[in-house]
Write a protein that holds these residues in place. Structure first.
Motif, PDB file in Angstrom:
ATOM      1  N   ALA A 229     -13.890  31.950  36.896  1.00 30.40           N
ATOM      2  CA  ALA A 229     -13.022  31.891  35.721  1.00 30.40           C
ATOM      3  C   ALA A 229     -11.817  31.003  35.979  1.00 30.40           C
ATOM      4  CB  ALA A 229     -12.565  33.298  35.343  1.00 30.40           C
ATOM      5  N   LYS A 230     -11.312  31.009  37.197  1.00 26.04           N
ATOM      6  CA  LYS A 230     -10.188  30.136  37.542  1.00 26.04           C
ATOM      7  C   LYS A 230     -10.593  28.664  37.436  1.00 26.04           C
ATOM      8  CE  LYS A 230      -6.363  28.512  39.182  1.00 26.04           C
ATOM      9  NZ  LYS A 230      -5.242  28.282  38.243  1.00 26.04           N
ATOM     10  N   ALA A 231     -11.831  28.368  37.861  1.00 31.37           N
ATOM     11  CA  ALA A 231     -12.309  26.987  37.773  1.00 31.37           C
ATOM     12  C   ALA A 231     -12.533  26.571  36.320  1.00 31.37           C
ATOM     13  CB  ALA A 231     -13.606  26.852  38.566  1.00 31.37           C
ATOM     14  N   ILE A 232     -12.990  27.530  35.492  1.00 30.04           N
ATOM     15  CA  ILE A 232     -13.285  27.223  34.090  1.00 30.04           C
ATOM     16  C   ILE A 232     -12.012  27.173  33.243  1.00 30.04           C
ATOM     17  CG2 ILE A 232     -14.456  28.106  32.023  1.00 30.04           C
ATOM     18  CD1 ILE A 232     -16.544  29.338  33.955  1.00 30.04           C
ATOM     19  N   PHE A 233     -11.055  28.055  33.570  1.00 26.48           N
ATOM     20  CA  PHE A 233      -9.798  28.123  32.809  1.00 26.48           C
ATOM     21  C   PHE A 233      -8.622  27.833  33.756  1.00 26.48           C
ATOM     22  CE2 PHE A 233     -12.725  31.374  30.985  1.00 26.48           C
ATOM     23  CZ  PHE A 233     -12.940  30.785  29.745  1.00 26.48           C
ATOM     24  N   PRO A 234      -8.421  26.576  34.142  1.00 20.98           N
ATOM     25  CA  PRO A 234      -7.385  26.232  35.129  1.00 20.98           C
ATOM     26  C   PRO A 234      -5.968  26.538  34.659  1.00 20.98           C
ATOM     27  CG  PRO A 234      -8.279  24.253  34.098  1.00 20.98           C
ATOM     28  CD  PRO A 234      -9.154  25.391  33.677  1.00 20.98           C
ATOM     29  N   GLN A 235      -5.778  26.730  33.345  1.00 16.36           N
ATOM     30  CA  GLN A 235      -4.433  27.032  32.844  1.00 16.36           C
ATOM     31  C   GLN A 235      -3.994  28.449  33.195  1.00 16.36           C
ATOM     32  OE1 GLN A 235      -7.232  26.834  31.124  1.00 16.36           O
ATOM     33  NE2 GLN A 235      -7.144  27.763  29.093  1.00 16.36           N
ATOM     34  N   LEU A 236      -4.933  29.280  33.651  1.00 18.28           N
ATOM     35  CA  LEU A 236      -4.609  30.651  34.037  1.00 18.28           C
ATOM     36  C   LEU A 236      -4.542  30.775  35.551  1.00 18.28           C
ATOM     37  CD1 LEU A 236      -7.032  32.651  31.687  1.00 18.28           C
ATOM     38  CD2 LEU A 236      -4.629  32.083  31.276  1.00 18.28           C
ATOM     39  N   SER A 237      -3.619  31.591  36.039  1.00 14.94           N
ATOM     40  CA  SER A 237      -3.563  31.852  37.475  1.00 14.94           C
ATOM     41  C   SER A 237      -4.629  32.884  37.830  1.00 14.94           C
ATOM     42  CB  SER A 237      -2.184  32.388  37.871  1.00 14.94           C
ATOM     43  OG  SER A 237      -1.991  33.699  37.354  1.00 14.94           O
ATOM     44  N   LYS A 238      -4.957  32.971  39.098  1.00 11.68           N
ATOM     45  CA  LYS A 238      -5.962  33.949  39.520  1.00 11.68           C
ATOM     46  C   LYS A 238      -5.453  35.360  39.279  1.00 11.68           C
ATOM     47  CE  LYS A 238      -9.385  34.555  43.175  1.00 11.68           C
ATOM     48  NZ  LYS A 238      -9.842  34.078  44.498  1.00 11.68           N
ATOM     49  N   GLY A 239      -4.148  35.549  39.450  1.00  8.79           N
ATOM     50  CA  GLY A 239      -3.561  36.862  39.189  1.00  8.79           C
ATOM     51  C   GLY A 239      -3.698  37.259  37.732  1.00  8.79           C
ATOM     52  N   GLU A 240      -3.489  36.308  36.814  1.00  7.50           N
ATOM     53  CA  GLU A 240      -3.654  36.588  35.387  1.00  7.50           C
ATOM     54  C   GLU A 240      -5.095  36.939  35.060  1.00  7.50           C
ATOM     55  OE1 GLU A 240      -0.342  33.814  33.136  1.00  7.50           O
ATOM     56  OE2 GLU A 240      -2.049  32.822  34.089  1.00  7.50           O
ATOM     57  N   ILE A 241      -6.029  36.220  35.667  1.00  3.22           N
ATOM     58  CA  ILE A 241      -7.449  36.475  35.424  1.00  3.22           C
ATOM     59  C   ILE A 241      -7.828  37.865  35.928  1.00  3.22           C
ATOM     60  CG2 ILE A 241      -9.781  35.788  36.114  1.00  3.22           C
ATOM     61  CD1 ILE A 241      -8.679  32.865  36.088  1.00  3.22           C
ATOM     62  N   ARG A 242      -7.353  38.228  37.095  1.00  2.00           N
ATOM     63  CA  ARG A 242      -7.682  39.555  37.631  1.00  2.00           C
ATOM     64  C   ARG A 242      -7.078  40.661  36.763  1.00  2.00           C
ATOM     65  NH1 ARG A 242      -7.010  38.643  44.202  1.00  2.00           N
ATOM     66  NH2 ARG A 242      -9.090  37.735  44.541  1.00  2.00           N
ATOM     67  N   ARG A 243      -5.896  40.412  36.200  1.00  2.31           N
ATOM     68  CA  ARG A 243      -5.285  41.404  35.314  1.00  2.31           C
ATOM     69  C   ARG A 243      -6.126  41.566  34.052  1.00  2.31           C
ATOM     70  NH1 ARG A 243      -0.122  39.355  33.448  1.00  2.31           N
ATOM     71  NH2 ARG A 243      -1.271  38.626  31.626  1.00  2.31           N
ATOM     72  N   VAL A 244      -6.599  40.451  33.496  1.00  2.00           N
ATOM     73  CA  VAL A 244      -7.453  40.519  32.311  1.00  2.00           C
ATOM     74  C   VAL A 244      -8.707  41.335  32.608  1.00  2.00           C
ATOM     75  CG1 VAL A 244      -8.924  39.166  30.776  1.00  2.00           C
ATOM     76  CG2 VAL A 244      -6.615  38.376  31.276  1.00  2.00           C
ATOM     77  N   ILE A 245      -9.327  41.074  33.761  1.00  2.00           N
ATOM     78  CA  ILE A 245     -10.541  41.795  34.143  1.00  2.00           C
ATOM     79  C   ILE A 245     -10.250  43.278  34.311  1.00  2.00           C
ATOM     80  CG2 ILE A 245     -12.304  42.058  35.942  1.00  2.00           C
ATOM     81  CD1 ILE A 245     -11.933  38.996  36.495  1.00  2.00           C
ATOM     82  N   ASP A 246      -9.186  43.604  35.037  1.00  2.00           N
ATOM     83  CA  ASP A 246      -8.835  45.003  35.309  1.00  2.00           C
ATOM     84  C   ASP A 246      -8.525  45.774  34.031  1.00  2.00           C
ATOM     85  OD1 ASP A 246      -8.069  47.292  36.919  1.00  2.00           O
ATOM     86  OD2 ASP A 246      -5.994  46.781  36.462  1.00  2.00           O
TER      87      ASP A 246
END
Length: 292
Positions: free
Chosen positions: A20-37
């Motif tokens: 997801a980080k590679a697909i949506f570079p505008q998001l940080s990995k921390g933001e992506i993990r928060r969305v998932i959680d």
């Protein structure tokens, strides 16, 4: 906001958070993990909350982006409940929380918190949403503990056999101490309703029961269950709720609408009722003698 994309060959086999980080570079990995959680990630239209899940080429990823300030943990313990028996429980929904999950969020909703409570007492039944309160509204919410109880209360709601009392704060002072609005409600836009034809029949009883602090306290008893019914009928009466800016209310810390009580009688004659105290922000804005 919901972001969607397909997994390309170069992301196949990657962990969900890395891909997801590679697909949506505008998001940080921390933001992506928060969305998932928090339950805001779907793969092929199914909720996924495991960041380490492996991606496949062609998977469709959807991420619901939620404001960080809305990521507030919500937990109910036995001492927090307004009512509980073997069939039902009632909780106090605070203003600012969603009644049920959204495409953006699972965790931090009343539905999820009730689901966790049911599991904490050994039940495997899911939390079933049988009625809702708007995000800005506080107060009583009933939840069935099993399918039979859900059918029972759903039928009572449809038949108008569940009594509900709301408190609302409005600006100004109505000429009448009590009145009834019998006016159809229709959807005007994606998030707004109003009195209009064609619309669904709707009736609400209103009563003034306090004045002070520059506001009037109104008791509302909806006799039907239309979306935004009390908000629409008070606006139609010329008195939008304080804090209900979409319907013309003056700005406030929150929308001043509170489901004070709900009650019903089961087919075997058992009377069930839950009463919810208003929260500090509502109490502070209310007439001084409201809670005495």
């Amino acid at each position: 906001m919901i972001l969607t994309a397909r997994v390309a060959a170069e992301q196949a086999g990657m962990r969900l958070d890395d891909g997801a980080k590679a697909i949506f570079p505008q998001l940080s990995k921390g933001e992506i993990r928060r969305v998932i959680d928090w339950g805001g990630c779907n793969i092929n239209q199914s909720l996924v909350r495991v960041a380490s899940r492996a991606l496949k080429e062609g998977d469709e990823i959807a991420l619901g982006i939620m404001e960080p300030e809305r990521c507030i943990e919500l937990v109910y313990a036995k001492g927090d409940l307004l009512y509980e028996d073997r069939d039902f429980l009632a909780v106090l929904k605070a203003s600012g929380f969603n009644s049920q999950r959204t495409p953006y969020q699972l965790k931090g909703t009343v539905e999820y918190a009730v689901d966790c409570y049911l599991r904490s007492i050994g039940l495997t039944e899911p939390a079933r949403v049988v009625h809702r309160l708007d995000r800005g509204t506080s107060g009583v919410m009933f939840w069935p503990k099993h399918k039979k109880a859900a059918t029972l209360i759903s039928n009572l709601l449809k038949e108008g056999k569940v009594s509900k009392t709301y408190w609302a704060l409005i600006s100004g002072s109505p000429d009448q101490e009590q009145w009834e609005v019998d006016a159809p409600i229709a959807k005007l836009s994606k998030f707004r309703y109003g009195v209009a034809l064609p619309g669904r029949s709707a009736r609400t009883l209103f009563r003034v029961f306090g004045e002070g602090n520059g506001v009037t306290a109104i008791e509302a008893r909806p006799l039907t269950g239309r979306t935004h019914q009390i908000r629409v009928h008070l606006t139609h009466s010329g008195f939008p709720i304080v804090g209900d800016e979409p319907y013309g209310g003056v700005p406030a810390a929150r929308m001043m609408l509170h489901c004070r009580s709900m009650s019903f009688t089961t087919p075997n004659g058992k009377f069930i009722e839950a009463v919810a105290p208003p929260d500090p922000s509502f109490a502070a804005a209310a007439p001084a003698d409201l809670l005495q």
